[in-house]
Design an enzyme around this catalytic site. Structure first.
Site, PDB file in Angstrom:
ATOM      1  N   GLU A   1       0.836  -1.202   0.000  1.00 30.85           N
ATOM      2  CA  GLU A   1       0.000   0.000   0.000  1.00 30.85           C
ATOM      3  C   GLU A   1       0.873   1.256   0.000  1.00 30.85           C
ATOM      4  OE1 GLU A   1      -3.601  -1.873   2.807  1.00 30.85           O
ATOM      5  OE2 GLU A   1      -1.964  -0.751   3.715  1.00 30.85           O
TER       6      GLU A   1
ATOM      7  N   THR B   1      -6.191   0.075   2.975  1.00 29.06           N
ATOM      8  CA  THR B   1      -7.386  -0.471   2.343  1.00 29.06           C
ATOM      9  C   THR B   1      -8.407  -0.842   3.412  1.00 29.06           C
ATOM     10  OG1 THR B   1      -6.366  -2.643   2.334  1.00 29.06           O
ATOM     11  CG2 THR B   1      -6.163  -1.322   0.319  1.00 29.06           C
TER      12      THR B   1
ATOM     13  N   LYS C   1     -14.635  -0.641   6.973  1.00 26.09           N
ATOM     14  CA  LYS C   1     -14.117  -1.448   8.086  1.00 26.09           C
ATOM     15  C   LYS C   1     -12.646  -1.745   7.824  1.00 26.09           C
ATOM     16  CE  LYS C   1     -14.497  -6.345   9.267  1.00 26.09           C
ATOM     17  NZ  LYS C   1     -13.309  -6.815   8.539  1.00 26.09           N
ATOM     18  N   ASP C   2     -11.778  -1.405   8.783  1.00 28.50           N
ATOM     19  CA  ASP C   2     -10.349  -1.666   8.589  1.00 28.50           C
ATOM     20  C   ASP C   2      -9.779  -2.362   9.819  1.00 28.50           C
ATOM     21  OD1 ASP C   2      -9.978   0.267  10.596  1.00 28.50           O
ATOM     22  OD2 ASP C   2      -8.211   1.095   9.582  1.00 28.50           O
ATOM     23  N   MET C   3      -8.433  -2.401   9.912  1.00 29.47           N
ATOM     24  CA  MET C   3      -7.807  -3.113  11.027  1.00 29.47           C
ATOM     25  C   MET C   3      -6.794  -2.258  11.787  1.00 29.47           C
ATOM     26  SD  MET C   3      -7.442  -6.828   9.123  1.00 29.47           S
ATOM     27  CE  MET C   3      -6.805  -7.730  10.524  1.00 29.47           C
ATOM     28  N   GLU C   4      -6.787  -0.927  11.555  1.00 27.82           N
ATOM     29  CA  GLU C   4      -5.770  -0.092  12.218  1.00 27.82           C
ATOM     30  C   GLU C   4      -6.224   1.289  12.684  1.00 27.82           C
ATOM     31  OE1 GLU C   4      -5.013  -1.462   9.072  1.00 27.82           O
ATOM     32  OE2 GLU C   4      -3.758  -3.113   9.810  1.00 27.82           O
TER      33      GLU C   4
ATOM     34  N   ASP D   1     -13.142  -4.548  -0.896  1.00 30.88           N
ATOM     35  CA  ASP D   1     -14.178  -5.589  -0.836  1.00 30.88           C
ATOM     36  C   ASP D   1     -15.405  -5.011  -0.151  1.00 30.88           C
ATOM     37  OD1 ASP D   1     -11.896  -6.087   1.336  1.00 30.88           O
ATOM     38  OD2 ASP D   1     -13.842  -6.415   2.286  1.00 30.88           O
TER      39      ASP D   1
HETATM   40  N1  ADE Z   1      -8.872  -4.258   4.518  1.00 27.90           N
HETATM   41  C1  ADE Z   1      -9.380  -4.532   3.309  1.00 27.90           C
HETATM   42  N2  ADE Z   1     -10.561  -5.159   3.405  1.00 27.90           N
HETATM   43  C2  ADE Z   1     -10.819  -5.301   4.719  1.00 27.90           C
HETATM   44  C3  ADE Z   1     -11.873  -5.853   5.457  1.00 27.90           C
HETATM   45  N3  ADE Z   1     -12.914  -6.422   4.859  1.00 27.90           N
HETATM   46  N4  ADE Z   1     -11.790  -5.822   6.788  1.00 27.90           N
HETATM   47  C4  ADE Z   1     -10.722  -5.251   7.388  1.00 27.90           C
HETATM   48  N5  ADE Z   1      -9.708  -4.721   6.757  1.00 27.90           N
HETATM   49  C5  ADE Z   1      -9.749  -4.727   5.425  1.00 27.90           C
END
Ligand code: ADE
Length: 259
Positions: free
Chosen positions: A31, A107, A190-193, A216
Site C-alpha cells: 500500500e 485499504t 471497516k479496517d484493522m488499524e 471488498d
Molecule cells: N482491509 C481490506 N478489506 C478489509 C476488510 N474487509 N476488513 C478489514 N480490513 C480490510
C-alpha cells in the site's frame, strides 16, 4: 480542517501554526510503496529494538513527509497488520517525526448499504472500534473509542473523497455481533488499524485522520481474502492518487483550520 467535537481533543491540540511535518502510516508495504516512489522518499529503519518498522522520509514542498509501515513478521513473512502493530508504529512515528498531522492510510472493506463501491476512497468522519464490546457501564463507550478526527471539508470537495465512519477490528472477516456495531456507528468502511492510530494520536495531541480505499464489500457475501487480493492493486492505485493530491495540498503550506 475542523476537529470533530465528539470529544475534547481541542484541549489537547495546542499547535496553531502551519503543518510542516506529516506522517502517513500504512500497515502493508504494497500500500505504501507507490507513494514512497512517487515522492522519492528515502528509506530508513530504527537501530533500536523495533527494526521491523520501516520508515521513509523526504521533503515535499513545504512539508517534511514521513511514511511508516508496520514491516514484515519475521516468523510468518507477512505484513504486520492489526491494531497492536498500529499502536506501536504510531507511537514511534510520532516520537521520531513530531508530526503536525498523522494520516492512517490503507485499504478497507466497504458497506454497500452506505454507498461504498470497490476502489472508492474515504476520509474518516469518525473512527471507532467494533470488536471491543464491553457491556459494562462507561466501559461500553470506552470500548467503542469514538475518537476525534481531523476533518477536512474543503479537501473532501477539492479531491472528491467520500466521507464516512471508519470502524476498526482485528479480523478480516465479520461476526453477527460486528454487524450490530456497524449499524450503531453507521460505519462506511471497516479496517484493522485506524482506531489504534487515532487513540495514540489523541493521547499525544496530534490531529489524525484516516484515508481508506475499498477492496471488498462487507455486506456482500464473498470470500473476503480472495476479493481483497483481486482488488488490492486497483484500490492501491486509487489510494495513491488521492493521497498524492492530499499531500500536494499540504505541501503548498496549510493550517489545520484551512483544510
Ligand atoms: N482491509 C481490506 N478489506 C478489509 C476488510 N474487509 N476488513 C478489514 N480490513 C480490510
Amino acid at each position: 480542517m475542523n476537529l470533530s467535537t465528539n470529544n475534547n481533543i481541542e484541549t489537547r491540540i495546542t499547535y496553531q501554526g502551519p503543518i510542516e511535518r506529516v506522517v502517513v502510516q500504512f500497515a502493508m508495504r504494497a500500500e505504501a510503496e507507490p507513494l514512497i516512489e512517487k515522492f522519492e522518499l528515502s528509506f530508513y529503519s530504527l537501530v533500536d529494538r523495533l527494526p521491523h518498522l520501516l520508515f521513509a522520509k523526504g521533503k515535499v514542498g513545504n512539508i517534511e513527509l514521513h511514511v511508516v509501515t508496520h514491516g514484515t513478521d519475521a516468523r510468518y513473512e507477512v505484513d504486520r497488520v492489526g491494531t497492536e502493530n498500529a499502536t506501536l508504529a504510531a507511537f514511534k512515528a510520532i516520537e521520531i517525526a513530531q508530526p503536525h498531522l498523522i494520516i492512517n492510510a490503507g485499504t478497507a472493506g466497504g458497506f454497500k448499504l452506505q454507498g461504498a463501491a470497490i476502489a472508492d476512497v474515504y476520509i474518516s468522519s469518525g473512527i471507532v472500534f467494533h470488536d471491543h464490546r464491553i457491556p459494562l457501564g462507561a466501559y461500553r463507550e470506552y470500548g467503542n473509542g469514538n475518537f476525534p478526527v481531523a476533518y477536512a471539508p474543503h479537501m473532501i470537495d477539492a479531491i472528491s473523497l467520500k466521507s464516512g465512519v471508519v470502524s476498526t477490528g482485528n479480523s478480516l472477516d465479520v461476526l453477527p455481533a460486528d454487524f450490530e456495531q456497524f449499524r450503531h456507528s453507521k460505519a462506511a468502511v471497516k479496517d484493522m488499524e485506524a482506531a489504534a492510530v487515532a487513540q495514540v494520536a489523541f493521547d499525544q495531541g496530534v490531529p489524525c485522520l484516516a484515508i481508506k480505499a475499498v477492496t471488498d464489500l462487507v455486506d456482500e457475501p464473498c470470500n473476503v481474502g480472495e476479493i481483497f487480493l483481486k482488488n488490492l492493486s486497483q484500490a492501491s492505485t486509487a489510494l495513491t492518487e488521492k493521497l498524492s493530491r492530499i499531500i500536494g495540498v499540504l505541501a503548498q503550506g496549510a493550517r489545520l483550520e484551512s483544510l
